[in-house]
Design a protein around this motif. Structure first.
Motif, PDB file in Angstrom:
ATOM      1  N   ARG A 119       9.058  11.495  -4.805  1.00 42.11           N
ATOM      2  CA  ARG A 119       9.868  10.855  -5.851  1.00 42.11           C
ATOM      3  C   ARG A 119       9.904   9.346  -5.633  1.00 42.11           C
ATOM      4  O   ARG A 119       9.852   8.565  -6.585  1.00 42.11           O
ATOM      5  N   TRP A 120      10.013   8.918  -4.384  1.00 39.05           N
ATOM      6  CA  TRP A 120      10.007   7.488  -4.051  1.00 39.05           C
ATOM      7  C   TRP A 120       8.704   6.840  -4.534  1.00 39.05           C
ATOM      8  O   TRP A 120       8.719   5.787  -5.160  1.00 39.05           O
ATOM      9  N   MET A 121       7.591   7.494  -4.262  1.00 39.32           N
ATOM     10  CA  MET A 121       6.297   6.948  -4.673  1.00 39.32           C
ATOM     11  C   MET A 121       6.175   6.916  -6.198  1.00 39.32           C
ATOM     12  O   MET A 121       5.598   5.983  -6.750  1.00 39.32           O
ATOM     13  N   ASP A 122       6.753   7.903  -6.870  1.00 42.54           N
ATOM     14  CA  ASP A 122       6.732   7.924  -8.337  1.00 42.54           C
ATOM     15  C   ASP A 122       7.532   6.763  -8.932  1.00 42.54           C
ATOM     16  O   ASP A 122       7.250   6.322 -10.048  1.00 42.54           O
ATOM     17  N   ARG A 123       8.545   6.283  -8.198  1.00 39.99           N
ATOM     18  CA  ARG A 123       9.374   5.176  -8.691  1.00 39.99           C
ATOM     19  C   ARG A 123       8.695   3.810  -8.531  1.00 39.99           C
ATOM     20  O   ARG A 123       9.121   2.829  -9.120  1.00 39.99           O
ATOM     21  N   MET A 124       7.638   3.767  -7.730  1.00 38.43           N
ATOM     22  CA  MET A 124       6.920   2.515  -7.509  1.00 38.43           C
ATOM     23  C   MET A 124       6.017   2.230  -8.705  1.00 38.43           C
ATOM     24  O   MET A 124       5.506   3.147  -9.341  1.00 38.43           O
ATOM     25  N   ASP A 125       5.842   0.952  -8.991  1.00 33.68           N
ATOM     26  CA  ASP A 125       4.893   0.555 -10.028  1.00 33.68           C
ATOM     27  C   ASP A 125       3.487   0.641  -9.448  1.00 33.68           C
ATOM     28  O   ASP A 125       3.252   0.249  -8.299  1.00 33.68           O
ATOM     29  N   ASN A 126       2.561   1.144 -10.240  1.00 38.04           N
ATOM     30  CA  ASN A 126       1.173   1.201  -9.798  1.00 38.04           C
ATOM     31  C   ASN A 126       0.549  -0.179  -9.888  1.00 38.04           C
ATOM     32  O   ASN A 126       0.883  -0.968 -10.771  1.00 38.04           O
ATOM     33  N   GLY A 127      -0.346  -0.455  -8.993  1.00 32.43           N
ATOM     34  CA  GLY A 127      -1.060  -1.728  -9.014  1.00 32.43           C
ATOM     35  C   GLY A 127      -2.506  -1.496  -8.607  1.00 32.43           C
ATOM     36  O   GLY A 127      -2.841  -0.516  -7.945  1.00 32.43           O
ATOM     37  N   HIS A 128      -3.344  -2.398  -9.008  1.00 34.33           N
ATOM     38  CA  HIS A 128      -4.761  -2.303  -8.692  1.00 34.33           C
ATOM     39  C   HIS A 128      -5.246  -3.669  -8.244  1.00 34.33           C
ATOM     40  O   HIS A 128      -4.735  -4.699  -8.684  1.00 34.33           O
ATOM     41  N   ALA A 129      -6.227  -3.666  -7.370  1.00 34.18           N
ATOM     42  CA  ALA A 129      -6.793  -4.923  -6.896  1.00 34.18           C
ATOM     43  C   ALA A 129      -8.306  -4.783  -6.807  1.00 34.18           C
ATOM     44  O   ALA A 129      -8.819  -3.731  -6.459  1.00 34.18           O
ATOM     45  N   LEU A 130      -8.986  -5.859  -7.132  1.00 36.13           N
ATOM     46  CA  LEU A 130     -10.420  -5.918  -6.936  1.00 36.13           C
ATOM     47  C   LEU A 130     -10.648  -6.623  -5.606  1.00 36.13           C
ATOM     48  O   LEU A 130     -10.103  -7.696  -5.355  1.00 36.13           O
ATOM     49  N   VAL A 131     -11.419  -5.999  -4.766  1.00 34.58           N
ATOM     50  CA  VAL A 131     -11.649  -6.547  -3.428  1.00 34.58           C
ATOM     51  C   VAL A 131     -13.123  -6.857  -3.258  1.00 34.58           C
ATOM     52  O   VAL A 131     -13.987  -6.028  -3.541  1.00 34.58           O
ATOM     53  N   GLU A 132     -13.393  -8.048  -2.801  1.00 31.87           N
ATOM     54  CA  GLU A 132     -14.775  -8.431  -2.532  1.00 31.87           C
ATOM     55  C   GLU A 132     -15.090  -8.103  -1.084  1.00 31.87           C
ATOM     56  O   GLU A 132     -14.392  -8.535  -0.161  1.00 31.87           O
ATOM     57  N   MET A 133     -16.108  -7.306  -0.894  1.00 35.07           N
ATOM     58  CA  MET A 133     -16.487  -6.900   0.447  1.00 35.07           C
ATOM     59  C   MET A 133     -17.511  -7.890   0.998  1.00 35.07           C
ATOM     60  O   MET A 133     -18.364  -8.357   0.263  1.00 35.07           O
ATOM     61  N   PRO A 134     -17.430  -8.168   2.301  1.00 37.88           N
ATOM     62  CA  PRO A 134     -18.388  -9.129   2.898  1.00 37.88           C
ATOM     63  C   PRO A 134     -19.792  -8.587   2.927  1.00 37.88           C
ATOM     64  O   PRO A 134     -20.079  -7.470   2.862  1.00 37.88           O
TER      65      PRO A 134
ATOM     66  N   THR B 215       0.858  -1.186   0.000  1.00 34.87           N
ATOM     67  CA  THR B 215       0.000   0.000   0.000  1.00 34.87           C
ATOM     68  C   THR B 215       0.897   1.240   0.000  1.00 34.87           C
ATOM     69  O   THR B 215       2.109   1.151   0.249  1.00 34.87           O
ATOM     70  N   LYS B 216       0.288   2.377  -0.235  1.00 32.78           N
ATOM     71  CA  LYS B 216       1.039   3.630  -0.214  1.00 32.78           C
ATOM     72  C   LYS B 216       1.678   3.842   1.161  1.00 32.78           C
ATOM     73  O   LYS B 216       2.839   4.231   1.260  1.00 32.78           O
ATOM     74  N   ALA B 217       0.943   3.533   2.212  1.00 30.12           N
ATOM     75  CA  ALA B 217       1.470   3.684   3.575  1.00 30.12           C
ATOM     76  C   ALA B 217       2.666   2.756   3.807  1.00 30.12           C
ATOM     77  O   ALA B 217       3.653   3.153   4.440  1.00 30.12           O
ATOM     78  N   GLU B 218       2.602   1.549   3.297  1.00 34.92           N
ATOM     79  CA  GLU B 218       3.711   0.604   3.456  1.00 34.92           C
ATOM     80  C   GLU B 218       4.942   1.063   2.679  1.00 34.92           C
ATOM     81  O   GLU B 218       6.071   0.935   3.166  1.00 34.92           O
ATOM     82  N   CYS B 219       4.737   1.622   1.500  1.00 35.92           N
ATOM     83  CA  CYS B 219       5.862   2.155   0.716  1.00 35.92           C
ATOM     84  C   CYS B 219       6.522   3.311   1.462  1.00 35.92           C
ATOM     85  O   CYS B 219       7.750   3.405   1.517  1.00 35.92           O
ATOM     86  N   ARG B 220       5.695   4.164   2.030  1.00 39.98           N
ATOM     87  CA  ARG B 220       6.215   5.298   2.791  1.00 39.98           C
ATOM     88  C   ARG B 220       6.985   4.800   4.017  1.00 39.98           C
ATOM     89  O   ARG B 220       8.045   5.327   4.342  1.00 39.98           O
ATOM     90  N   THR B 221       6.467   3.797   4.694  1.00 38.85           N
ATOM     91  CA  THR B 221       7.139   3.231   5.864  1.00 38.85           C
ATOM     92  C   THR B 221       8.501   2.663   5.489  1.00 38.85           C
ATOM     93  O   THR B 221       9.471   2.806   6.247  1.00 38.85           O
ATOM     94  N   LEU B 222       8.596   2.045   4.317  1.00 31.55           N
ATOM     95  CA  LEU B 222       9.882   1.501   3.852  1.00 31.55           C
ATOM     96  C   LEU B 222      10.932   2.597   3.731  1.00 31.55           C
ATOM     97  O   LEU B 222      12.051   2.455   4.230  1.00 31.55           O
ATOM     98  N   ILE B 223      10.580   3.695   3.069  1.00 32.73           N
ATOM     99  CA  ILE B 223      11.567   4.755   2.853  1.00 32.73           C
ATOM    100  C   ILE B 223      11.868   5.497   4.151  1.00 32.73           C
ATOM    101  O   ILE B 223      13.014   5.862   4.412  1.00 32.73           O
ATOM    102  N   GLU B 224      10.859   5.686   4.993  1.00 26.95           N
ATOM    103  CA  GLU B 224      11.091   6.332   6.283  1.00 26.95           C
ATOM    104  C   GLU B 224      12.020   5.472   7.150  1.00 26.95           C
ATOM    105  O   GLU B 224      12.901   5.994   7.835  1.00 26.95           O
ATOM    106  N   GLY B 225      11.829   4.159   7.102  1.00 31.21           N
ATOM    107  CA  GLY B 225      12.699   3.249   7.841  1.00 31.21           C
ATOM    108  C   GLY B 225      14.132   3.305   7.342  1.00 31.21           C
ATOM    109  O   GLY B 225      15.085   3.271   8.137  1.00 31.21           O
TER     110      GLY B 225
END
Length: 113
Positions: free
Chosen positions: A98-113, A31-41
């Motif tokens: 810039r870090w986020m721009d270097r990431m590949d975009n991805g999409h997911a279909l999620v089934e909600m309960p 996720t975007k938050a996980e990518c941010r956590t990686l670079i912050e770490g």
């Protein structure tokens, strides 16, 4: 060579083994938050925050390669546009963008309960 190798990021973090969703665990889809956590770490681990202004980040070699290195293909296409030199310090906000721009975009279909 993969960005995560150059920055020596934890493989488990890169592969999303701690993802909240069981379906995403181990896939490498972050996720975007996980990518941010990686670079912050990485910034924290390498102590790259400027001591006099924590809003600025010092750019070390691996980080510079990951964010600013121009591929051979891009270099040929934009030889006249290529900037000479690389930054040694950038604003935290700009670095994360810039870090986020270097990431590949991805999409997911999620089934909600």
């Amino acid at each position: 060579r993969h960005i995560s190798d150059g920055l020596q990021l934890e493989k488990d973090d890169v592969m999303a083994v701690n993802a909240k969703s069981e379906e995403r665990k181990g896939t490498g889809f972050l996720t975007k938050a996980e990518c941010r956590t990686l670079i912050e770490g990485y910034i924290e681990k390498e102590e790259l925050a400027d001591a006099s202004n924590r809003g600025n980040i010092l750019v070390n070699g691996p980080l510079c390669d990951a964010l600013y290195r121009v591929s051979k293909k891009d270099k040929k296409q934009s030889a006249s546009d290529h900037e000479s030199g690389y930054p040694t310090s950038v604003k935290r906000k700009d670095l994360i963008e810039r870090w986020m721009d270097r990431m590949d975009n991805g999409h997911a279909l999620v089934e909600m309960p």
